[in-house]
Design a protein around this motif. Sequence first.
Motif, mmCIF file in Angstrom:
data_model
loop_
_atom_site.group_PDB
_atom_site.id
_atom_site.type_symbol
_atom_site.label_atom_id
_atom_site.label_comp_id
_atom_site.label_asym_id
_atom_site.label_seq_id
_atom_site.Cartn_x
_atom_site.Cartn_y
_atom_site.Cartn_z
ATOM 1 N N LYS A 151 47.877 34.093 46.091
ATOM 2 C CA LYS A 151 46.883 34.952 45.432
ATOM 3 C C LYS A 151 47.062 36.382 45.917
ATOM 4 C CE LYS A 151 43.333 33.654 43.630
ATOM 5 N NZ LYS A 151 42.843 33.568 42.240
ATOM 6 N N ALA A 152 48.069 37.068 45.358
ATOM 7 C CA ALA A 152 48.387 38.430 45.773
ATOM 8 C C ALA A 152 48.271 39.379 44.585
ATOM 9 C CB ALA A 152 49.784 38.491 46.364
ATOM 10 N N TYR A 206 52.297 36.405 41.421
ATOM 11 C CA TYR A 206 51.519 37.539 41.889
ATOM 12 C C TYR A 206 51.049 38.386 40.699
ATOM 13 C CZ TYR A 206 54.118 36.343 46.163
ATOM 14 O OH TYR A 206 54.706 35.690 47.226
ATOM 15 N N TYR A 207 49.943 39.064 40.892
ATOM 16 C CA TYR A 207 49.363 39.913 39.859
ATOM 17 C C TYR A 207 49.693 41.378 40.136
ATOM 18 C CZ TYR A 207 46.357 36.180 37.950
ATOM 19 O OH TYR A 207 45.874 35.037 37.353
ATOM 20 N N VAL A 208 49.738 42.171 39.063
ATOM 21 C CA VAL A 208 49.809 43.626 39.182
ATOM 22 C C VAL A 208 48.670 44.222 38.357
ATOM 23 C CG1 VAL A 208 52.315 43.611 39.472
ATOM 24 C CG2 VAL A 208 51.335 43.995 37.195
ATOM 25 N N SER A 209 48.336 45.460 38.676
ATOM 26 C CA SER A 209 47.319 46.149 37.873
ATOM 27 C C SER A 209 47.832 47.525 37.476
ATOM 28 C CB SER A 209 45.996 46.270 38.637
ATOM 29 O OG SER A 209 46.186 46.848 39.906
ATOM 30 N N GLN A 263 49.178 37.722 34.256
ATOM 31 C CA GLN A 263 49.142 38.176 35.645
ATOM 32 C C GLN A 263 48.923 39.684 35.737
ATOM 33 O OE1 GLN A 263 52.727 35.092 36.070
ATOM 34 N NE2 GLN A 263 52.738 36.585 37.717
ATOM 35 N N ILE A 264 48.105 40.238 34.841
ATOM 36 C CA ILE A 264 47.867 41.679 34.823
ATOM 37 C C ILE A 264 46.379 41.983 34.858
ATOM 38 C CG2 ILE A 264 50.024 42.223 33.622
ATOM 39 C CD1 ILE A 264 48.385 42.461 31.034
ATOM 40 N N MET A 265 46.040 43.159 35.409
ATOM 41 C CA MET A 265 44.665 43.640 35.459
ATOM 42 C C MET A 265 44.662 45.151 35.237
ATOM 43 S SD MET A 265 43.079 41.368 38.645
ATOM 44 C CE MET A 265 44.464 41.502 39.787
ATOM 45 N N ALA A 266 43.474 45.701 35.046
ATOM 46 C CA ALA A 266 43.310 47.146 34.863
ATOM 47 C C ALA A 266 42.541 47.707 36.053
ATOM 48 C CB ALA A 266 42.561 47.447 33.567
ATOM 49 N N PHE A 322 41.302 35.660 38.953
ATOM 50 C CA PHE A 322 41.977 36.010 40.193
ATOM 51 C C PHE A 322 40.979 36.201 41.339
ATOM 52 C CE2 PHE A 322 43.707 38.897 43.343
ATOM 53 C CZ PHE A 322 44.947 38.337 43.602
ATOM 54 N N TYR A 323 39.912 36.927 41.062
ATOM 55 C CA TYR A 323 38.925 37.235 42.122
ATOM 56 C C TYR A 323 37.785 36.241 42.199
ATOM 57 C CZ TYR A 323 41.220 41.562 43.363
ATOM 58 O OH TYR A 323 42.123 42.471 43.838
ATOM 59 N N ARG A 324 37.868 35.192 41.357
ATOM 60 C CA ARG A 324 36.851 34.126 41.376
ATOM 61 C C ARG A 324 35.449 34.717 41.230
ATOM 62 N NH1 ARG A 324 39.633 32.021 46.845
ATOM 63 N NH2 ARG A 324 41.499 31.059 45.986
ATOM 64 N N LEU A 325 35.312 35.613 40.270
ATOM 65 C CA LEU A 325 34.027 36.254 40.048
ATOM 66 C C LEU A 325 33.088 35.323 39.274
ATOM 67 C CD1 LEU A 325 35.169 39.867 39.039
ATOM 68 C CD2 LEU A 325 34.738 38.918 41.317
#
Length: 268
Positions: free
Chosen positions: A164-165, A185-188, A210-213, A264-267
Amino acid sequence: MKMPTHVPFIDAHLHLDQYTPAEQQDMLRSLPSHQVEAVIAVSMHLASSQATMDLAARHPHAVFPAIGFHPEQPLPSPSEAEQLFDWIERRIDQAVAIGEVGLPYYSRQEAEQAGKPWDQSGYVLLLERFVRLAKKHDKPIVLHAVYEDADVACDLLEQYQVNKAHFHWFKGSPETIRRMADNGYYVSFTPDIVYEEEIQALARVYPPGQIMAETDGPWPFEGPFAGRMTHPAMTSRVVQAWCEITGTEPEAAVRIFYENTKRFYRLP
């Protein structure tokens, strides 16, 4: 390109504690009007982590804290490091992630260009300790690690089997990009996706799952954002740019970014 209004945005990387109290208050109050549901608030050091935790306690549905030590600063002394890790251990359940942590690429480049000696070993050891901490508590880790530093980070993540990176504002070689993507792994992407070819090229190839903003605020941006205070509302423009680059329909894109970040952040 019109973005849908029924799916919110999440800023996956923001230094909320680095804004003034008045800016924090105005920003958080304005989030709903900008269709922003929440922010992942990362930390710089112990005092920053404490401030971030306090903001999260006062705004539990909008601010989700990550706690750590930003690498683009002098290393903490041994006693300072122990104090930081002791503090984190006592509050780890209140954090959604470890971060921001990583390696000081830009500080190293500046020192080398000035002809000054540089010893990276202490930073690598500190990052290794954070990776072990993330593994111990099963927490995501938020990484400042670009170009060749990303390979060192990947080595540590693989060594300790941390999957979880989140590599924020990432730049790197095609080989490293493939390695990160294959490892899950994720990138933003930040607002510079609008005008930076290097970031646009990454957007074309990185797996959509695997992407975020992010905004990395209060870091300022150029192009259409020049002269403006960085605000989580800019995540909408990030997603819009990704749509234009990849040819993805806006509604599908907004859902991809939102669901990826929640997962990813388990929100809640």
